[in-house]
Structure formats: structure tokens, C-alpha cells
Design a protein around this motif. Structure first.
Motif, short mmCIF file in Angstrom:
data_model
loop_
_atom_site.label_atom_id
_atom_site.label_comp_id
_atom_site.label_asym_id
_atom_site.label_seq_id
_atom_site.Cartn_x
_atom_site.Cartn_y
_atom_site.Cartn_z
N VAL A 19 0.83 -1.21 0.00
CA VAL A 19 0.00 0.00 0.00
C VAL A 19 0.87 1.26 0.00
CG1 VAL A 19 -1.63 1.35 1.37
CG2 VAL A 19 -2.01 -1.09 1.03
N ARG A 20 1.92 1.25 0.81
CA ARG A 20 2.80 2.42 0.84
C ARG A 20 3.47 2.63 -0.51
NH1 ARG A 20 4.34 0.06 6.01
NH2 ARG A 20 3.29 1.20 7.70
N GLY A 21 3.89 1.54 -1.13
CA GLY A 21 4.50 1.66 -2.46
C GLY A 21 3.53 2.19 -3.49
N ILE A 22 2.28 1.69 -3.44
CA ILE A 22 1.27 2.17 -4.38
C ILE A 22 0.97 3.64 -4.15
CG2 ILE A 22 -1.18 1.97 -4.98
CD1 ILE A 22 -0.92 -1.03 -4.54
N GLU A 23 0.87 4.01 -2.87
CA GLU A 23 0.60 5.41 -2.55
C GLU A 23 1.67 6.32 -3.15
OE1 GLU A 23 0.78 6.17 1.59
OE2 GLU A 23 0.54 8.33 1.39
N ASN A 24 2.93 5.95 -2.99
CA ASN A 24 4.01 6.78 -3.54
C ASN A 24 3.97 6.85 -5.05
OD1 ASN A 24 5.03 7.30 -0.96
ND2 ASN A 24 6.37 5.51 -0.99
N GLU A 25 3.68 5.70 -5.70
CA GLU A 25 3.63 5.69 -7.16
C GLU A 25 2.47 6.53 -7.68
OE1 GLU A 25 5.69 4.28 -9.53
OE2 GLU A 25 7.02 4.06 -7.80
N LEU A 26 1.33 6.43 -7.03
CA LEU A 26 0.18 7.21 -7.48
C LEU A 26 0.43 8.70 -7.38
CD1 LEU A 26 -2.78 5.16 -5.92
CD2 LEU A 26 -2.05 5.21 -8.31
N LYS A 27 1.13 9.10 -6.32
CA LYS A 27 1.42 10.53 -6.15
C LYS A 27 2.48 11.01 -7.13
CE LYS A 27 0.14 10.95 -1.27
NZ LYS A 27 0.60 11.20 0.11
N SER A 28 3.56 10.22 -7.26
CA SER A 28 4.68 10.68 -8.07
C SER A 28 4.45 10.53 -9.57
CB SER A 28 5.96 9.91 -7.68
OG SER A 28 5.80 8.53 -7.93
N GLN A 29 3.75 9.46 -9.98
CA GLN A 29 3.57 9.20 -11.40
C GLN A 29 2.26 9.74 -11.97
OE1 GLN A 29 5.95 7.83 -13.34
NE2 GLN A 29 7.26 7.82 -11.51
N PHE A 30 1.22 9.79 -11.15
CA PHE A 30 -0.10 10.16 -11.66
C PHE A 30 -0.71 11.36 -10.96
CE2 PHE A 30 0.44 5.55 -12.26
CZ PHE A 30 0.29 5.47 -13.64
N GLU B 197 -3.59 12.52 -5.30
CA GLU B 197 -3.27 12.91 -3.93
C GLU B 197 -4.05 12.11 -2.89
OE1 GLU B 197 -5.90 16.50 -2.55
OE2 GLU B 197 -4.88 17.05 -4.42
N HIS B 198 -5.12 11.47 -3.31
CA HIS B 198 -5.96 10.74 -2.35
C HIS B 198 -6.43 9.45 -3.00
CE1 HIS B 198 -9.02 10.95 1.08
NE2 HIS B 198 -9.31 9.83 0.42
N ALA B 199 -6.05 8.32 -2.42
CA ALA B 199 -6.47 7.03 -2.97
C ALA B 199 -6.98 6.14 -1.85
CB ALA B 199 -5.30 6.35 -3.68
N THR B 200 -8.04 5.41 -2.11
CA THR B 200 -8.55 4.41 -1.19
C THR B 200 -8.31 3.04 -1.81
OG1 THR B 200 -10.24 5.92 -0.36
CG2 THR B 200 -10.56 3.57 0.05
N ILE B 201 -7.55 2.20 -1.11
CA ILE B 201 -7.10 0.92 -1.66
C ILE B 201 -7.70 -0.22 -0.85
CG2 ILE B 201 -5.09 -0.52 -2.18
CD1 ILE B 201 -3.47 2.14 -2.25
N HIS C 73 -11.22 -8.73 2.55
CA HIS C 73 -10.64 -7.52 2.01
C HIS C 73 -10.16 -6.67 3.16
CE1 HIS C 73 -12.47 -8.16 -2.00
NE2 HIS C 73 -13.42 -8.75 -1.29
N GLU C 74 -9.07 -6.03 2.97
CA GLU C 74 -8.63 -5.06 3.96
C GLU C 74 -8.54 -3.72 3.24
OE1 GLU C 74 -4.80 -3.93 6.78
OE2 GLU C 74 -4.83 -5.79 5.63
N HIS C 75 -9.45 -2.82 3.56
CA HIS C 75 -9.48 -1.52 2.89
C HIS C 75 -8.47 -0.60 3.56
CE1 HIS C 75 -13.45 -1.58 0.56
NE2 HIS C 75 -13.02 -2.80 0.74
N VAL C 76 -7.60 -0.02 2.74
CA VAL C 76 -6.57 0.89 3.26
C VAL C 76 -6.68 2.19 2.52
CG1 VAL C 76 -4.13 1.19 3.74
CG2 VAL C 76 -5.10 -1.11 3.69
N ARG C 77 -6.85 3.24 3.22
CA ARG C 77 -6.90 4.55 2.59
C ARG C 77 -5.50 5.12 2.51
NH1 ARG C 77 -10.60 8.96 5.26
NH2 ARG C 77 -12.19 7.61 4.42
N ALA C 78 -5.08 5.46 1.30
CA ALA C 78 -3.74 6.04 1.11
C ALA C 78 -3.81 7.55 1.19
CB ALA C 78 -3.17 5.63 -0.23
#
Length: 333
Positions: free
Chosen positions: A280-291, A294-298, A328-333
Motif C-alpha cells: 500500500v505504501r509503495g502504491i501510494e508513492n507511485e500514485l502521487k509521483s507518477q499520476f 493525492e488521495h487514494a482508497t485501496i 478484504h482489507e481496505h486501506v486509505r492512502a
């Protein structure tokens, strides 16, 4: 997003600031307000000049200046409303107001184009006497005012829809002033008055092109469209290829609340024996840096079988099916 079966959900909220307050500062507000007063004041001057000289180009430019003033007023109101805090009924605040302002700006541009073309046709049917001297003086002054206002606006945060809308209005008006100056020069030297409505129509076509682009972008945001640089397909491919331990990504939804404020939700299935929190932390960083999201719910999906989602496209198979649970474990990024 609706599921046909129920599961237990746990939420792990990272300690990130997800404030949805707009980043537009008081500096932009002052620039928009100053531009409004400049445009509105000179609009009155141009109406008087158009009536005295009999020039359609000046009157059309004055009508466009009226829409400019309205666009700037909407832009200023959008900034003021956008600063209001979110509440229980509007959980994202009033950020979408500026998109509505941009939409209204585009519609008014279309209305101005229709009016210019209609008046031009009337002038072709019944030519009017035009006083080139007063027309030229007012047109040059209008050109200078529009250049000044356009410069002021482009020094602000021009990526916002309402700023773009106001700037497009002024750009169209600037072109209208160029047309009025050109028409006045031609009439002064040749006495050929049809140049006045002809240039008015040419300018209206340029305005129409800009209005179409603004309308399309505003509607795209209002319809919850994904930004061009952050489509579900691009996100799915990037995350699977660049985040170790990601088996699949599905049910991706991406939309913009307003210009530059992108949100996303998705289901992510990790490979076996992988720490979901690290993914989740890796996805959060990629979503912010590449796309620039600023707010993602995973939602961490441990289920082998993809869930049905009435809003999603079918998940893209990756050939990495792992896990045998149904949680499912919902994680808000």
C-alpha cells in the motif's frame, strides 16, 4: 462500488493530510478581482465608442467584455466558495464550484458567437456608416487593456478551469480588439465598411474553437472522467509492473474533484507471503509521483476470484493468481 457478497473490512488510515481545501491563494483572488474591474470599466467605454462610431466590431468586443466580466466574477466567486470547509453534506467542500464556473463560461462564449454572427449578417444586409477615427482610438485602448488583463491572469494559477475560462474570454476579446483595430485602419484608408462585420465573424470562429475546448474539459470533470495521464489502464499496468508483490489491480476508478485534484479507488491483490502494508505504501508513492493522485482508497483483496463491480471494467488478467481467502482489507492512502 457494490459487492454481491459481504466481507469483513478493516481500515488502516495512514497519517497523511488529505485536506481538500483548494491551493489557490489570495494572490490569485486579487489578480482576478483587479482584472474584473479593468474589464468592466473599459466595457462601458467600448459600448459608448461602438455606439458613437457605429462599429459592430467594437460593439461585439464590448459584448465579449461583458462576458469577460461575468467570467472573472465567476472565477472570483469560485475561489471564495472553494475555500469553504467541507461539511456533512458536501464532504469535498465546494471545489466543484469552479468547474461549474468554467462550464458557464464556455456556454456564454457560444452565446456571444451566435450574437456576433447574427449582427454581422444584419450588417451585410444593411451596411452602416462607421466613423473610423473614434473606432480606431477605442479599439487601440481596448487592445492595451486586454493585453494587460491577459498578462495579469497568466501570472496566476492558470491550470484551474475557472482561470482558464477567464483567460480564454480575455484572449478572445484581445483578438476582437485586434480585429477592431484592423477594421478601423482599413475603413480609414479605403472606406470599405464590410470589413467590420467580416472581421467580427472571423474572431467569433476563433472564440468558438476555444469555447469548445473549455466546454469539453468542464464536462469531462463533471462526468467524473479520468485525467488523460491517469486512466485505469495506465495505472493498472504501471502498478503491476513496478510494485513488487502486486499480483493484480482491479476495480480502478479515477476522477477529478476539480482541476489538479485527482482521486482514485482500487482493489489490489498481493502475492503470497507479501506484507500488504508495504504494498500500500509503495502504491501510494507511485500514485502521487507518477499520476499526481493525492488521495487514494485501496482495498486489499485476498480473494482468488475477482468480485463483480457494476462500475468497473473487467479486471485485466495478470497471470499471477494467489491467495485463497475471502477477505478484504481496505486501506486509505
Amino acid at each position: 462500488m457494490s459487492h454481491s457478497h459481504s466481507h469483513g473490512h478493516s481500515h488502516d488510515d495512514h497519517s497523511h493530510d488529505h485536506s481538500h481545501a483548494p491551493t489557490v491563494t489570495g494572490d490569485n483572488e486579487r489578480k482576478v478581482l483587479l482584472s474584473f474591474f479593468l474589464i468592466f470599466t473599459f466595457m462601458i467605454v467600448e459600448v459608448i465608442g461602438g455606439l458613437i462610431s457605429g462599429s459592430l466590431a467594437l460593439l461585439a468586443d464590448a459584448g465579449h467584455m461583458l462576458s469577460d466580466a461575468g467570467a472573472l466574477a465567476l472565477a472570483y466567486a469560485a475561489f471564495r466558495f472553494g475555500r469553504r470547509a467541507a461539511d456533512s453534506r458536501r464532504t469535498f467542500g465546494y471545489l466543484r464550484f469552479e468547474v461549474l464556473a468554467g462550464f458557464i463560461n464556455a456556454i456564454t462564449l457560444f452565446a456571444i458567437v451566435v450574437w456576433i454572427v447574427y449582427e454581422a449578417w444584419q450588417r451585410f444586409q444593411e451596411p452602416h456608416v462607421i466613423l473610423a477615427g473614434p473606432m480606431l482610438g477605442v479599439a487601440i485602448a481596448g487592445l492595451l487593456i486586454n493585453i494587460l488583463v491577459f498578462w495579469i491572469l497568466t501570472r496566476g494559477d492558470s491550470e484551474h478551469v475557472n482561470i482558464k475560462g477567464a483567460a480564454l474570454h480575455v484572449m478572445g476579446d484581445l483578438l476582437g480588439s485586434v480585429g477592431a483595430v484592423s477594421a478601423a485602419i482599413v475603413i480609414s484608408y479605403t472606406g470599405w465598411t464590410p470589413i467590420d462585420p467580416i472581421l467580427s465573424v472571423v474572431v467569433s470562429l476563433l472564440i468558438l474553437r476555444s469555447a469548445w475546448g473549455l466546454l469539453g474539459k468542464s464536462i469531462h470533470i463533471l462526468l467524473e472522467g479520468a485525467p488523460d495521464n491517469a486512466t485505469p489502464e495506465k495505472i493498472q499496468r504501471h502498478l503491476v509492473e513496478n510494485i513488487p508483490g502486486v499480483a493484480s489491480v482491479s476495480h480502478i476508478h479515477v476522477w477529478s474533484i476539480t482541476s489538479g485534484r485527482t482521486l482514485a479507488t482500487m482493489h489490489v491483490r498481493p502475492a503470497a507471503d507479501v506484507d500488504a502494508r508495504l504494498i500500500v505504501r509503495g502504491i501510494e508513492n507511485e500514485l502521487k509521483s507518477q499520476f499526481m493522485i493525492e488521495h487514494a482508497t485501496i482495498a486489499i483483496d485476498w480473494n482468488d476470484e475477482a468480485e463483480a463491480c457494476s462500475l468497473s471494467q473487467p479486471p485485466v488478467p495478470t497471470g499471477h493468481a494467489h491467495g485463497d481467502g475471502h477477505d478484504h482489507e481496505h486501506v486509505r492512502a
